[in-house]
Every structure is written in C-alpha cells, then in structure tokens.
Design a protein around this motif. Sequence first.
Motif, PDB file in Angstrom:
ATOM      1  N   GLU A  11       0.827  -1.199   0.000  1.00 30.97           N
ATOM      2  CA  GLU A  11       0.000   0.000   0.000  1.00 30.97           C
ATOM      3  C   GLU A  11       0.869   1.259   0.000  1.00 30.97           C
ATOM      4  O   GLU A  11       0.574   2.235  -0.694  1.00 30.97           O
ATOM      5  CB  GLU A  11      -0.932  -0.004   1.210  1.00 30.97           C
ATOM      6  N   PRO A  57      -1.953 -10.405  -7.262  1.00 34.34           N
ATOM      7  CA  PRO A  57      -3.400 -10.359  -6.966  1.00 34.34           C
ATOM      8  C   PRO A  57      -4.091  -9.288  -7.787  1.00 34.34           C
ATOM      9  O   PRO A  57      -3.553  -8.215  -8.054  1.00 34.34           O
ATOM     10  CB  PRO A  57      -3.434 -10.050  -5.472  1.00 34.34           C
ATOM     11  N   TYR A  58      -5.329  -9.603  -8.173  1.00 32.55           N
ATOM     12  CA  TYR A  58      -6.063  -8.693  -9.054  1.00 32.55           C
ATOM     13  C   TYR A  58      -6.277  -7.328  -8.407  1.00 32.55           C
ATOM     14  O   TYR A  58      -6.266  -6.305  -9.106  1.00 32.55           O
ATOM     15  CB  TYR A  58      -7.415  -9.308  -9.418  1.00 32.55           C
ATOM     16  N   CYS A  59      -6.456  -7.280  -7.092  1.00 32.01           N
ATOM     17  CA  CYS A  59      -6.698  -5.994  -6.439  1.00 32.01           C
ATOM     18  C   CYS A  59      -5.511  -5.052  -6.622  1.00 32.01           C
ATOM     19  O   CYS A  59      -5.689  -3.837  -6.761  1.00 32.01           O
ATOM     20  CB  CYS A  59      -6.995  -6.197  -4.953  1.00 32.01           C
ATOM     21  N   TYR A  60      -4.286  -5.608  -6.661  1.00 28.05           N
ATOM     22  CA  TYR A  60      -3.111  -4.766  -6.857  1.00 28.05           C
ATOM     23  C   TYR A  60      -2.966  -4.363  -8.320  1.00 28.05           C
ATOM     24  O   TYR A  60      -2.521  -3.255  -8.635  1.00 28.05           O
ATOM     25  CB  TYR A  60      -1.858  -5.490  -6.370  1.00 28.05           C
ATOM     26  N   GLN A  61      -3.338  -5.272  -9.224  1.00 29.40           N
ATOM     27  CA  GLN A  61      -3.347  -4.902 -10.641  1.00 29.40           C
ATOM     28  C   GLN A  61      -4.314  -3.747 -10.879  1.00 29.40           C
ATOM     29  O   GLN A  61      -3.991  -2.790 -11.588  1.00 29.40           O
ATOM     30  CB  GLN A  61      -3.749  -6.098 -11.504  1.00 29.40           C
ATOM     31  N   ARG A  62      -5.487  -3.858 -10.296  1.00 27.18           N
ATOM     32  CA  ARG A  62      -6.486  -2.809 -10.471  1.00 27.18           C
ATOM     33  C   ARG A  62      -5.993  -1.489  -9.884  1.00 27.18           C
ATOM     34  O   ARG A  62      -6.208  -0.421 -10.464  1.00 27.18           O
ATOM     35  CB  ARG A  62      -7.793  -3.230  -9.807  1.00 27.18           C
ATOM     36  N   ALA A  63      -5.312  -1.538  -8.742  1.00 26.94           N
ATOM     37  CA  ALA A  63      -4.784  -0.320  -8.127  1.00 26.94           C
ATOM     38  C   ALA A  63      -3.744   0.335  -9.031  1.00 26.94           C
ATOM     39  O   ALA A  63      -3.749   1.563  -9.221  1.00 26.94           O
ATOM     40  CB  ALA A  63      -4.183  -0.636  -6.762  1.00 26.94           C
ATOM     41  N   GLU A  66      -5.424   1.970 -11.998  1.00 27.00           N
ATOM     42  CA  GLU A  66      -6.050   3.244 -11.650  1.00 27.00           C
ATOM     43  C   GLU A  66      -5.017   4.356 -11.551  1.00 27.00           C
ATOM     44  O   GLU A  66      -5.311   5.510 -11.867  1.00 27.00           O
ATOM     45  CB  GLU A  66      -6.806   3.097 -10.331  1.00 27.00           C
TER      46      GLU A  66
END
Length: 242
Positions: A11, A57-63, A66
């Motif tokens: 993060e 992880p997909y959440c980090y790719q999405r971050a 963005e």
Amino acid sequence: MIWEHPPHSIERKLLIARDYVTRHGHLAPRWAEHHQGLHLGRWLADRRKEVTTRRLPYCYQRALNEIYPWWNAKGEADWKRTYARAHTAARDNTLIFPDPHQLTGTAPPLTHWLAKQIDNLTRLEPYQHHLLGDLPIEHPLALLLRRPRSASQWAFARGLQAAYAYRRRHHHLDVPYNYTCEDGPEFGLGSGSPKNGAPRKPSPGNNWTPWKPSTCAGPHATGTAQPEPPCAPADHRSTPAS
C-alpha cells in the motif's frame, strides 16, 4: 487519527507510485530509478513479471491500473516517457506541430518525435494512437492524431496521412495520376482518370493550406474516386473520375 502504512507494505509502495505519476506524468521509470526511497523501477519490473506468471493479486493490478492504466502495456518505456513530455508541452502551448514540409535541424526534438509518430501511425499500439489523439493541440492537422472509429473515418485518415507524407517529401500536392504510396497499394491521391481523354486539370501550385474539418458539413464524394478532403476550396478540387 490517520495511520500510515508500514514502509515495506505494498500500500505504501502504491502511494509512492501515485506520487511519481503526479510528478512525471507516467509510470515508466528506468530500472535503476528510485523515488522516495523505493527502487521503483525494479519494483515495477517485478510486478510485471508477476502479472505474466499470474501471481499478482487482481486488487493490486487494479490499483496500478487506476494510477497509470498503461504501466504494463506493450511498447517501449521510452515512448511513454517522451509522450508525457509531449503532453506537458502541448498543455503549456509549447509543442510545435510538424507542418507538412520537411523538418529542419532547428526543429525541437519533440516536434521530430511527433512527426515520426505520424509517419508510423499504423504501426503503433491502439493505446498509443489513442494517447496521441488526446494531446491538447490546436492545429488543423491534429486530426491526423485522432484514432478513427468507422470504416469511412479510417479511409479518410489513410488518405490524409498519405497526402501529409507526400507534401512533406515533395513540397506540393500536385500528385501524379496513379501515384502509388510507398506503404501500400495504389491509393487515389492523384486526380481521377482524365474524362473523355481531356488533360488533367493542373493543381493550384504549392500554396497548400490545411483545412479545418470541424467547420465542414461532411465529406464529399465525386463519382468512384476517393472522398476528397472536407472543406477543400473549390479551385483545389480534382476532376471527377468518369
């Protein structure tokens, strides 16, 4: 109370990446580049490898998407860095659009770069073409940078690019009949075949002035010839094909 992320947490590194984009306009640092104490170039290279091996992880790719949607897109990182400089220059009204005449050695490097992009539009990745179209440039021929959508727009864009390249090479638009573009088959740059054996109407000379498509009512077609440029003055039009 606002809690800070641990220094080694992803993060915290995402916040550093966001700050880098704010400062530089891209997320394509060189491998050895550091930012706010993070070896950002190496860290992003590792994340790209994880995307390739499907371990990120997909959440980090999405971050990351963005923060900068093209952080893992195809194409050289140097292109993204140069584009960021060109976008800043265009926003500051200091980016000189390459007019359709041969560039001299005195032209700024970004102008040379932009001319090279126009010459290679068909070889660019789709996202690169879209980014070029987003450059805030006030110039009639900025239409060259816009990525077409419909088949008719693609046809007109190809003709406009061919006319632009011809004008730069030959300093006029008196295109010979049956002229063949270097990067493809015969394209209707020249006037149509002479009607009833009549000689082809000569062009008005080298005083070519780019048009502004935004003021047009729409493209015009003459017979079976290729659509002529919108808003072209009447004395610049070629004889219709038979």
